[in-house]
Scaffold this motif. Structure first.
Motif, PDB file in Angstrom:
ATOM      1  N   GLY A  44       0.781  -1.227   0.000  1.00 32.15           N
ATOM      2  CA  GLY A  44       0.000   0.000   0.000  1.00 32.15           C
ATOM      3  C   GLY A  44       0.813   1.278   0.000  1.00 32.15           C
ATOM      4  O   GLY A  44       0.260   2.366   0.104  1.00 32.15           O
ATOM      5  N   LYS A  45       2.133   1.178  -0.134  1.00 37.88           N
ATOM      6  CA  LYS A  45       2.998   2.366  -0.129  1.00 37.88           C
ATOM      7  C   LYS A  45       3.711   2.480  -1.468  1.00 37.88           C
ATOM      8  O   LYS A  45       4.030   1.489  -2.105  1.00 37.88           O
ATOM      9  CB  LYS A  45       4.047   2.242   0.976  1.00 37.88           C
ATOM     10  N   GLU A  46       3.957   3.714  -1.878  1.00 44.20           N
ATOM     11  CA  GLU A  46       4.772   3.964  -3.068  1.00 44.20           C
ATOM     12  C   GLU A  46       6.232   4.017  -2.627  1.00 44.20           C
ATOM     13  O   GLU A  46       6.563   4.721  -1.674  1.00 44.20           O
ATOM     14  CB  GLU A  46       4.400   5.313  -3.699  1.00 44.20           C
ATOM     15  N   ILE A  47       7.094   3.256  -3.300  1.00 43.09           N
ATOM     16  CA  ILE A  47       8.518   3.305  -2.986  1.00 43.09           C
ATOM     17  C   ILE A  47       9.317   3.469  -4.276  1.00 43.09           C
ATOM     18  O   ILE A  47       8.909   3.009  -5.335  1.00 43.09           O
ATOM     19  CB  ILE A  47       8.987   2.058  -2.211  1.00 43.09           C
ATOM     20  N   ARG A  48      10.450   4.140  -4.150  1.00 39.64           N
ATOM     21  CA  ARG A  48      11.325   4.364  -5.298  1.00 39.64           C
ATOM     22  C   ARG A  48      12.339   3.231  -5.367  1.00 39.64           C
ATOM     23  O   ARG A  48      12.954   2.871  -4.359  1.00 39.64           O
ATOM     24  CB  ARG A  48      12.037   5.702  -5.162  1.00 39.64           C
ATOM     25  N   VAL A  49      12.503   2.679  -6.571  1.00 39.82           N
ATOM     26  CA  VAL A  49      13.451   1.593  -6.783  1.00 39.82           C
ATOM     27  C   VAL A  49      14.342   1.912  -7.975  1.00 39.82           C
ATOM     28  O   VAL A  49      13.970   2.682  -8.852  1.00 39.82           O
ATOM     29  CB  VAL A  49      12.730   0.236  -7.006  1.00 39.82           C
ATOM     30  N   ALA A  50      15.520   1.293  -7.973  1.00 38.66           N
ATOM     31  CA  ALA A  50      16.440   1.388  -9.112  1.00 38.66           C
ATOM     32  C   ALA A  50      16.462   0.037  -9.806  1.00 38.66           C
ATOM     33  O   ALA A  50      16.671  -1.000  -9.164  1.00 38.66           O
ATOM     34  CB  ALA A  50      17.841   1.750  -8.631  1.00 38.66           C
ATOM     35  N   ASP A  51      16.216   0.038 -11.103  1.00 37.23           N
ATOM     36  CA  ASP A  51      16.246  -1.185 -11.896  1.00 37.23           C
ATOM     37  C   ASP A  51      17.705  -1.594 -12.095  1.00 37.23           C
ATOM     38  O   ASP A  51      18.542  -0.772 -12.443  1.00 37.23           O
ATOM     39  CB  ASP A  51      15.572  -0.923 -13.246  1.00 37.23           C
ATOM     40  N   GLU A  52      18.008  -2.872 -11.877  1.00 37.11           N
ATOM     41  CA  GLU A  52      19.388  -3.356 -11.999  1.00 37.11           C
ATOM     42  C   GLU A  52      19.780  -3.702 -13.434  1.00 37.11           C
ATOM     43  O   GLU A  52      20.885  -4.162 -13.672  1.00 37.11           O
ATOM     44  CB  GLU A  52      19.616  -4.554 -11.078  1.00 37.11           C
ATOM     45  N   GLY A  53      18.886  -3.478 -14.390  1.00 35.11           N
ATOM     46  CA  GLY A  53      19.254  -3.585 -15.791  1.00 35.11           C
ATOM     47  C   GLY A  53      18.860  -4.881 -16.481  1.00 35.11           C
ATOM     48  O   GLY A  53      18.349  -5.828 -15.876  1.00 35.11           O
ATOM     49  N   ALA A  54      19.109  -4.898 -17.786  1.00 34.87           N
ATOM     50  CA  ALA A  54      18.675  -5.988 -18.656  1.00 34.87           C
ATOM     51  C   ALA A  54      19.373  -7.314 -18.331  1.00 34.87           C
ATOM     52  O   ALA A  54      18.753  -8.378 -18.399  1.00 34.87           O
ATOM     53  CB  ALA A  54      18.918  -5.614 -20.116  1.00 34.87           C
ATOM     54  N   TRP A  55      20.652  -7.266 -18.010  1.00 36.49           N
ATOM     55  CA  TRP A  55      21.389  -8.499 -17.722  1.00 36.49           C
ATOM     56  C   TRP A  55      20.795  -9.199 -16.494  1.00 36.49           C
ATOM     57  O   TRP A  55      20.533 -10.401 -16.516  1.00 36.49           O
ATOM     58  CB  TRP A  55      22.867  -8.177 -17.510  1.00 36.49           C
ATOM     59  N   ALA A  56      20.560  -8.447 -15.420  1.00 38.67           N
ATOM     60  CA  ALA A  56      19.956  -9.014 -14.208  1.00 38.67           C
ATOM     61  C   ALA A  56      18.530  -9.479 -14.482  1.00 38.67           C
ATOM     62  O   ALA A  56      18.105 -10.532 -13.988  1.00 38.67           O
ATOM     63  CB  ALA A  56      19.975  -7.991 -13.075  1.00 38.67           C
ATOM     64  N   ALA A  57      17.779  -8.719 -15.283  1.00 38.16           N
ATOM     65  CA  ALA A  57      16.408  -9.113 -15.614  1.00 38.16           C
ATOM     66  C   ALA A  57      16.389 -10.443 -16.357  1.00 38.16           C
ATOM     67  O   ALA A  57      15.576 -11.327 -16.045  1.00 38.16           O
ATOM     68  CB  ALA A  57      15.737  -8.028 -16.451  1.00 38.16           C
ATOM     69  N   GLU A  58      17.276 -10.607 -17.309  1.00 42.50           N
ATOM     70  CA  GLU A  58      17.335 -11.864 -18.067  1.00 42.50           C
ATOM     71  C   GLU A  58      17.754 -13.020 -17.162  1.00 42.50           C
ATOM     72  O   GLU A  58      17.205 -14.121 -17.247  1.00 42.50           O
ATOM     73  CB  GLU A  58      18.293 -11.734 -19.254  1.00 42.50           C
ATOM     74  N   TRP A  59      18.721 -12.792 -16.298  1.00 44.41           N
ATOM     75  CA  TRP A  59      19.196 -13.830 -15.378  1.00 44.41           C
ATOM     76  C   TRP A  59      18.048 -14.320 -14.500  1.00 44.41           C
ATOM     77  O   TRP A  59      17.794 -15.516 -14.395  1.00 44.41           O
ATOM     78  CB  TRP A  59      20.344 -13.263 -14.535  1.00 44.41           C
ATOM     79  N   PHE A  60      17.334 -13.376 -13.880  1.00 45.94           N
ATOM     80  CA  PHE A  60      16.233 -13.753 -12.995  1.00 45.94           C
ATOM     81  C   PHE A  60      15.043 -14.318 -13.767  1.00 45.94           C
ATOM     82  O   PHE A  60      14.350 -15.210 -13.266  1.00 45.94           O
ATOM     83  CB  PHE A  60      15.809 -12.577 -12.112  1.00 45.94           C
ATOM     84  N   SER A  61      14.808 -13.845 -14.974  1.00 45.59           N
ATOM     85  CA  SER A  61      13.730 -14.403 -15.795  1.00 45.59           C
ATOM     86  C   SER A  61      14.016 -15.866 -16.108  1.00 45.59           C
ATOM     87  O   SER A  61      13.106 -16.705 -16.096  1.00 45.59           O
ATOM     88  CB  SER A  61      13.554 -13.599 -17.081  1.00 45.59           C
ATOM     89  N   GLN A  62      15.279 -16.183 -16.367  1.00 41.47           N
ATOM     90  CA  GLN A  62      15.667 -17.576 -16.602  1.00 41.47           C
ATOM     91  C   GLN A  62      15.487 -18.414 -15.333  1.00 41.47           C
ATOM     92  O   GLN A  62      14.973 -19.524 -15.385  1.00 41.47           O
ATOM     93  CB  GLN A  62      17.125 -17.665 -17.075  1.00 41.47           C
ATOM     94  N   VAL A  63      15.902 -17.893 -14.208  1.00 34.34           N
ATOM     95  CA  VAL A  63      15.795 -18.620 -12.938  1.00 34.34           C
ATOM     96  C   VAL A  63      14.331 -18.874 -12.570  1.00 34.34           C
ATOM     97  O   VAL A  63      13.963 -19.979 -12.157  1.00 34.34           O
ATOM     98  CB  VAL A  63      16.513 -17.864 -11.796  1.00 34.34           C
ATOM     99  N   LEU A  64      13.482 -17.866 -12.735  1.00 32.21           N
ATOM    100  CA  LEU A  64      12.087 -17.965 -12.298  1.00 32.21           C
ATOM    101  C   LEU A  64      11.134 -18.479 -13.379  1.00 32.21           C
ATOM    102  O   LEU A  64       9.982 -18.788 -13.089  1.00 32.21           O
ATOM    103  CB  LEU A  64      11.596 -16.616 -11.783  1.00 32.21           C
ATOM    104  N   GLY A  65      11.608 -18.519 -14.633  1.00 33.93           N
ATOM    105  CA  GLY A  65      10.766 -19.037 -15.706  1.00 33.93           C
ATOM    106  C   GLY A  65       9.632 -18.107 -16.107  1.00 33.93           C
ATOM    107  O   GLY A  65       8.631 -18.543 -16.665  1.00 33.93           O
TER     108      GLY A  65
END
Length: 124
Positions: free
Chosen positions: A89-110
């Motif tokens: 229920g709260k808005e928080i600011r985040v920094a995206d760790e980028g495409a390489w990390a996104a692809e790595w985690f997408s592979q891990v989580l399917g």
């Protein structure tokens, strides 16, 4: 794990880190699903991700994957990497760790996901 050592979870849903230095990073990294919501746990695949702190990096390892190193001390000053997400229920600011990390985690989580670092502490 020993009872005298502090246990923390720098990456929410992944394996814990038994290192006093990791306390400063407890709960800082999260995985976002395709709709931009924080995954509270991430499922059994994320629980298989081991986390260590080494030489200024968050070092992530998962079965069948190359190691992923994320710098700990990056100042989030690039506006294109910042976004707002809702958590508990709260808005928080985040920094995206980028495409390489996104692809790595997408592979891990399917599934398509992004790795983000919380820039501001979540106040309860």
């Amino acid at each position: 794990m020993s009872q005298t050592q502090a246990v923390s979870y720098p990456l929410v849903g992944a394996q814990p880190v038994e290192d006093a230095a990791a306390q400063a990073y407890h709960g800082r990294w999260h995985v976002l699903d395709a709709s931009g919501r924080l995954l509270p746990e991430g499922g059994p695949e994320l629980a298989n991700v081991s986390v260590t702190l080494r030489f200024g990096y968050l070092v992530l390892q998962a079965p069948g994957m190359l190691r992923l190193d994320i710098p700990l001390g990056v100042i989030e000053d690039d506006p294109s990497a910042l976004r707002m997400v809702r958590a508990d229920g709260k808005e928080i600011r985040v920094a995206d760790e980028g495409a390489w990390a996104a692809e790595w985690f997408s592979q891990v989580l399917g599934q398509p996901v992004r790795l983000v670092k919380i820039c501001e502490p979540v106040v309860g």
